[in-house]
Design a protein around this motif. Structure first.
Motif, PDB file in Angstrom:
ATOM      1  N   VAL A 148       8.158  -2.324  -3.457  1.00 60.82           N
ATOM      2  CA  VAL A 148       7.850  -2.489  -5.082  1.00 60.82           C
ATOM      3  C   VAL A 148       8.963  -2.672  -5.819  1.00 60.82           C
ATOM      4  CG1 VAL A 148       6.968  -0.624  -6.743  1.00 60.82           C
ATOM      5  CG2 VAL A 148       5.718  -0.967  -4.660  1.00 60.82           C
ATOM      6  N   ILE A 149      10.100  -1.849  -5.438  1.00 60.53           N
ATOM      7  CA  ILE A 149      11.352  -2.102  -6.096  1.00 60.53           C
ATOM      8  C   ILE A 149      11.839  -3.637  -6.374  1.00 60.53           C
ATOM      9  CG2 ILE A 149      13.813  -1.460  -5.995  1.00 60.53           C
ATOM     10  CD1 ILE A 149      13.119   1.342  -5.138  1.00 60.53           C
ATOM     11  N   VAL A 163       4.959 -10.365  -2.847  1.00 64.44           N
ATOM     12  CA  VAL A 163       5.698  -9.079  -2.254  1.00 64.44           C
ATOM     13  C   VAL A 163       4.679  -7.804  -2.411  1.00 64.44           C
ATOM     14  CG1 VAL A 163       7.439  -7.441  -2.396  1.00 64.44           C
ATOM     15  CG2 VAL A 163       7.801  -9.890  -2.458  1.00 64.44           C
ATOM     16  N   LEU A 164       4.093  -7.674  -3.585  1.00 63.64           N
ATOM     17  CA  LEU A 164       3.069  -6.739  -3.846  1.00 63.64           C
ATOM     18  C   LEU A 164       1.851  -6.802  -2.754  1.00 63.64           C
ATOM     19  CD1 LEU A 164       3.225  -6.163  -7.528  1.00 63.64           C
ATOM     20  CD2 LEU A 164       4.154  -4.721  -5.896  1.00 63.64           C
ATOM     21  N   GLY A 165       1.521  -7.922  -2.622  1.00 60.68           N
ATOM     22  CA  GLY A 165       0.475  -8.273  -1.725  1.00 60.68           C
ATOM     23  C   GLY A 165       0.701  -7.550  -0.159  1.00 60.68           C
ATOM     24  N   ASN A 215      -1.912  -4.679  -9.154  1.00 60.96           N
ATOM     25  CA  ASN A 215      -0.578  -5.201  -9.720  1.00 60.96           C
ATOM     26  C   ASN A 215      -0.304  -6.442  -9.155  1.00 60.96           C
ATOM     27  OD1 ASN A 215       1.064  -3.106 -11.677  1.00 60.96           O
ATOM     28  ND2 ASN A 215       0.000  -1.888 -10.134  1.00 60.96           N
ATOM     29  N   ALA A 216      -0.691  -6.673  -8.008  1.00 62.24           N
ATOM     30  CA  ALA A 216      -0.386  -7.760  -7.035  1.00 62.24           C
ATOM     31  C   ALA A 216      -1.457  -9.063  -7.897  1.00 62.24           C
ATOM     32  CB  ALA A 216      -0.766  -7.760  -5.785  1.00 62.24           C
ATOM     33  N   ALA A 224      -1.251 -16.702  -4.085  1.00 62.52           N
ATOM     34  CA  ALA A 224      -0.037 -15.981  -3.731  1.00 62.52           C
ATOM     35  C   ALA A 224      -0.072 -14.599  -3.100  1.00 62.52           C
ATOM     36  CB  ALA A 224       1.041 -15.967  -4.871  1.00 62.52           C
ATOM     37  N   ALA A 225      -1.137 -13.918  -3.914  1.00 71.10           N
ATOM     38  CA  ALA A 225      -1.227 -12.388  -3.486  1.00 71.10           C
ATOM     39  C   ALA A 225      -2.034 -12.299  -2.039  1.00 71.10           C
ATOM     40  CB  ALA A 225      -1.965 -11.569  -4.643  1.00 71.10           C
ATOM     41  N   GLN A 226      -3.081 -13.236  -2.053  1.00 72.16           N
ATOM     42  CA  GLN A 226      -4.273 -12.952  -0.900  1.00 72.16           C
ATOM     43  C   GLN A 226      -3.658 -13.121   0.573  1.00 72.16           C
ATOM     44  OE1 GLN A 226      -7.357 -11.685  -1.652  1.00 72.16           O
ATOM     45  NE2 GLN A 226      -7.608 -11.573   0.394  1.00 72.16           N
ATOM     46  N   PRO A 227      -2.908 -14.297   0.830  1.00 76.33           N
ATOM     47  CA  PRO A 227      -2.310 -14.540   2.058  1.00 76.33           C
ATOM     48  C   PRO A 227      -1.330 -13.550   2.516  1.00 76.33           C
ATOM     49  CG  PRO A 227      -2.436 -16.625   0.759  1.00 76.33           C
ATOM     50  CD  PRO A 227      -2.597 -15.564  -0.146  1.00 76.33           C
ATOM     51  N   ALA A 228      -0.641 -12.946   1.581  1.00 76.72           N
ATOM     52  CA  ALA A 228       0.488 -11.823   1.846  1.00 76.72           C
ATOM     53  C   ALA A 228      -0.425 -10.628   2.346  1.00 76.72           C
ATOM     54  CB  ALA A 228       1.164 -11.598   0.719  1.00 76.72           C
ATOM     55  N   LEU A 229      -1.262 -10.460   1.489  1.00 66.34           N
ATOM     56  CA  LEU A 229      -2.508  -9.411   1.868  1.00 66.34           C
ATOM     57  C   LEU A 229      -3.124  -9.270   3.178  1.00 66.34           C
ATOM     58  CD1 LEU A 229      -4.013  -6.559   0.814  1.00 66.34           C
ATOM     59  CD2 LEU A 229      -5.562  -7.984  -0.161  1.00 66.34           C
TER      60      LEU A 229
END
Length: 292
Positions: A148-149, A163-165, A215-216, A224-229
């Motif tokens: 998160v930082i 990254v948030l994902g 937030n993601a 971008a968020a979904q693959p990371a998650l």
């Protein structure tokens, strides 16, 4: 077979939740990120509330899957959430997927089958000790705070969303550990569940993970968020399953096939996130607005 079918249902529900929540999150101003006002703005969107309903259904299916299957089996199966997400985007917004998108879905599916067949995840051999819970908690909280930082201070747009994902995926995997332990307590002694700390830890971890997910979704495109998650959740789930619950996963030469399966899942996720028609829709500018 039953835990896999339940996990697929959970993945489909989670995919619908992500699409609906992302649709609402796109309209919230960036300055509301990492604030309670983000939730206050989102809760006024009927679409977002529908997404929360789908997310609750996903949790119910996942809990049912974990009650009869190993964490190291259920969490990897959830990677089918990504192709479900892309298919829902295509259907809901009238986007025609190209051949590369379908090939990516095939690669991910083949990777999942390869991993599950070679790893042959089995049930846990012991419940987590207090020391294991403490170590897992410290490692998880430290990792999530670090991510998160980095996202908050050094990244914007798609990078921050990715990254948030990852942080949200780790959070949801940790939530699943409490969920699995809670289902075990309920099956053995239903009356003890209300006084078990695991139940309340599950609620807290789930809410924190949901906040990270919002937030993601608000920070950047869903692609971008979904693959990371989708990738971080099963990888973390395997680690939690083997370390906390002592779940069985084949080792030795089988590790080569397992690594190949995970590699195919990651590669397929990357290809799917680069789908031209879906990226064009997700990256299209949308006027920032809030409901009256």
């Amino acid at each position: 077979m039953t835990p896999i079918l339940l996990a697929v249902c959970a993945a489909a529900s989670n995919a619908l939740a992500s699409v609906l929540q992302r649709r609402a999150a796109r309209t919230v101003p960036e300055q509301k990120a990492f604030r309670l006002s983000l939730f206050l703005a989102l809760i006024r969107h009927p679409v977002w509330l529908a997404g929360i309903g789908a997310l609750i259904a996903g949790f119910a299916f996942q809990a049912a899957a974990l009650s009869v299957g190993a964490l190291a089996l259920v969490q990897p199966t959830l990677v089918v959430e990504l192709p479900f997400t892309m298919l829902l985007i295509s259907w809901m917004f009238g986007i025609k997927l190209d051949r590369r998108s379908w090939a990516a879905v095939g690669v991910m599916t083949a990777g999942l089958v390869t991993f599950l067949a070679s790893a042959a995840p089995g049930p846990g051999r012991h419940p987590p000790t207090s020391a294991l819970w403490l170590m897992a908690g410290v490692a998880t909280v430290g990792t999530v705070i670090g991510l998160v930082i980095v996202a908050r201070l050094f990244l914007i747009g798609a990078g921050r969303a990715a990254v948030l994902g990852v942080a949200a995926g780790i959070g949801f995997a940790f939530t699943a550990t409490f969920m699995k332990e809670s289902t075990s307590i309920f099956e053995s002694e239903p009356g003890a569940l209300a006084t078990s700390w695991q139940l309340y830890a599950m609620v807290l971890a789930g809410l924190c993970s949901l906040f990270l997910l919002q937030n993601a979704l608000q920070s950047g495109p869903l692609v971008a968020a979904q693959p990371a998650l989708t990738i971080s959740d099963p990888v973390a789930g395997i680690l939690y399953g083997t370390t906390l619950f002592g779940e069985y996963v084949r080792t030795g030469p089988w590790i080569i096939l397992e690594a190949a399966g995970i590699g195919m899942i990651i590669y397929g996720s990357f290809l799917l996130s680069k789908s031209p028609p879906i990226r064009a829709h997700e990256l299209a500018p949308e006027p920032t607005q809030e409901p009256a």
